[in-house]
Scaffold this active site. Sequence first.
Site, PDB file in Angstrom:
ATOM      1  N   ASP A 109       0.802  -1.226   0.000  1.00 20.04           N
ATOM      2  CA  ASP A 109       0.000   0.000   0.000  1.00 20.04           C
ATOM      3  C   ASP A 109       0.836   1.278   0.000  1.00 20.04           C
ATOM      4  OD1 ASP A 109      -2.907   1.242   1.895  1.00 20.04           O
ATOM      5  OD2 ASP A 109      -2.301   1.456  -0.202  1.00 20.04           O
ATOM      6  N   LYS A 135      -7.662  -1.272   3.880  1.00 21.42           N
ATOM      7  CA  LYS A 135      -7.166   0.111   3.862  1.00 21.42           C
ATOM      8  C   LYS A 135      -7.172   0.691   5.277  1.00 21.42           C
ATOM      9  CE  LYS A 135      -6.340   2.370   0.654  1.00 21.42           C
ATOM     10  NZ  LYS A 135      -5.033   2.625  -0.034  1.00 21.42           N
ATOM     11  N   LYS A 194      -7.456  15.071  -2.700  1.00 21.77           N
ATOM     12  CA  LYS A 194      -7.535  14.367  -1.406  1.00 21.77           C
ATOM     13  C   LYS A 194      -7.265  15.350  -0.283  1.00 21.77           C
ATOM     14  CE  LYS A 194      -4.232  11.379  -0.345  1.00 21.77           C
ATOM     15  NZ  LYS A 194      -3.455  10.112  -0.355  1.00 21.77           N
ATOM     16  N   LYS A 245       2.728   1.884   3.358  1.00 27.94           N
ATOM     17  CA  LYS A 245       2.063   2.068   4.635  1.00 27.94           C
ATOM     18  C   LYS A 245       2.355   0.923   5.596  1.00 27.94           C
ATOM     19  CE  LYS A 245      -2.211   4.564   3.190  1.00 27.94           C
ATOM     20  NZ  LYS A 245      -2.239   4.399   1.733  1.00 27.94           N
TER      21      LYS A 245
HETATM   22  O1  LIG Z   1      -1.926   7.441   1.968  1.00 30.24           O
HETATM   23  P1  LIG Z   1      -3.099   8.035   2.689  1.00 30.24           P
HETATM   24  O2  LIG Z   1      -3.411   9.427   2.193  1.00 30.24           O
HETATM   25  O3  LIG Z   1      -3.003   7.932   4.191  1.00 30.24           O
HETATM   26  O4  LIG Z   1      -4.381   7.068   2.334  1.00 30.24           O
HETATM   27  C1  LIG Z   1      -5.218   7.354   1.243  1.00 30.24           C
HETATM   28  C2  LIG Z   1      -6.600   6.861   1.585  1.00 30.24           C
HETATM   29  O5  LIG Z   1      -7.070   7.593   2.710  1.00 30.24           O
HETATM   30  C3  LIG Z   1      -7.557   7.064   0.419  1.00 30.24           C
HETATM   31  O6  LIG Z   1      -8.817   6.525   0.756  1.00 30.24           O
HETATM   32  C4  LIG Z   1      -7.015   6.362  -0.821  1.00 30.24           C
HETATM   33  O7  LIG Z   1      -7.900   6.602  -1.893  1.00 30.24           O
HETATM   34  C5  LIG Z   1      -5.634   6.886  -1.156  1.00 30.24           C
HETATM   35  O8  LIG Z   1      -5.130   6.190  -2.272  1.00 30.24           O
HETATM   36  C6  LIG Z   1      -4.659   6.711   0.013  1.00 30.24           C
HETATM   37  O9  LIG Z   1      -4.442   5.333   0.243  1.00 30.24           O
END
Ligand SMILES: O=P([O-])([O-])O[C@@H]1[C@@H](O)[C@H](O)[C@@H](O)[C@H](O)[C@@H]1O
Length: 397
Positions: free
Chosen positions: A178, A227, A269, A346
Amino acid sequence: MGTPEDLALGGWDISSASLADAADRAGVLEPDLRRQLRPHTGAMVPLRGAYDPSFIADNQAPRADHVMPDGWSKQRRLDALRGDIRDFKAASGVDFVVVVWTANSERYSEERAGLNDSADALLGAIARGEGEVSPSTLYAVAAILEGCPFINGSPQNTLVAGALDLASRHGVAVVGDDFKSGQTKMKSVLVDYLIGCGVKVKTMVTYNHLGNNDMYQLTDGVMWKPKSAAKSRVIDDIVDGNGVLYAPGEARPDHVVVVKYVPFLGDSKRDVSEYTSETFMDAHYTTVMHNECLDSALCAPLILDLALLTELLTRIDFQVGGAAPSPDAPYEPLHPVLSVLSFYMKIPLTPPGEPIVNSLGRQRAAVENLLRACVGLAPESDLLLETKCVPARGGGS
Ligand SMILES: O=P([O-])([O-])O[C@@H]1[C@@H](O)[C@H](O)[C@@H](O)[C@H](O)[C@@H]1O
């Protein structure tokens, strides 16, 4: 070491959209840039994907118009993926292929003896068409059998024990799991900073929202589980590794992870997080953070780095025998599980017995120091002892 200009791109998708049409659908790059790129991206069409709706969110079904026939067995899918890799390598003329899973999150695969706990068990399960062999594991096995490193950019357990055993058997590198792209990367840095300053983190209330397809498929509760685990575990080693602030067995910080789908925002994001810690005399120290960036702009550089660094790392051999090996000591490659690339993940996969390091600074130092060793430089320690141990009054040298 290669550069992005040295790369040839190709891949599979369950959607038939060309790269140009997929870029228009995602709306990530500026329209005029997409228009200028269309003569190139319009011709880039994915290979048919190995699709199993039982492993990904139901809401992805409308996209699945470019898949291997339902009647194909797991073995036939595996063989087709292997053939695709060989064909791509021949057609593109590249001398090395790295396979990166940048597709949907899948649900967890069941892991059990006789199914996927060894290379032979996994290959047997594929030959028998066992339902619990996921599409992503088929891609991983195909890559490994074709001698190509496999990188898992999603949180599911693609690299089951049998896949890791197969990678070791064939001496093929694997990296997982991830991509660490936004909130989790920031979380690991902030917690590392706070705990490094002796500030005891007590709460981490972290919230993400965005509107791209990766988030859309995570609205499926089953897909959310991997996730959620990936976004939650990143703090473990930082807290567990600090016995001064956190007594063995003491409750870990209150850690809340919330992610919401907000279609209008698309690939933008947002990370809205609050961290509360105890500092001197139990005074509270609260940090509130808001970050915004295109998820794709965060992930794409990671993918390029991972492909280029993985290829480089596969060319490293070291002489066995510690600091002073005998001249005729054999040379060995790095362990197939390339934990030195934890900086990008991650939930880093590590070789047996190696502890997981999530501190971003330490992860980066590991990559830097390995590359320094490759060119004969000592590890960078920032100690600068050579300038600290000098006579203060100009005494003898
Ligand atoms: O890396 P990060 O921003 O903690 O985590 C994110 C997630 O919160 C989100 O749902 C996903 O679409 C992104 O690809 C990424 O994995």
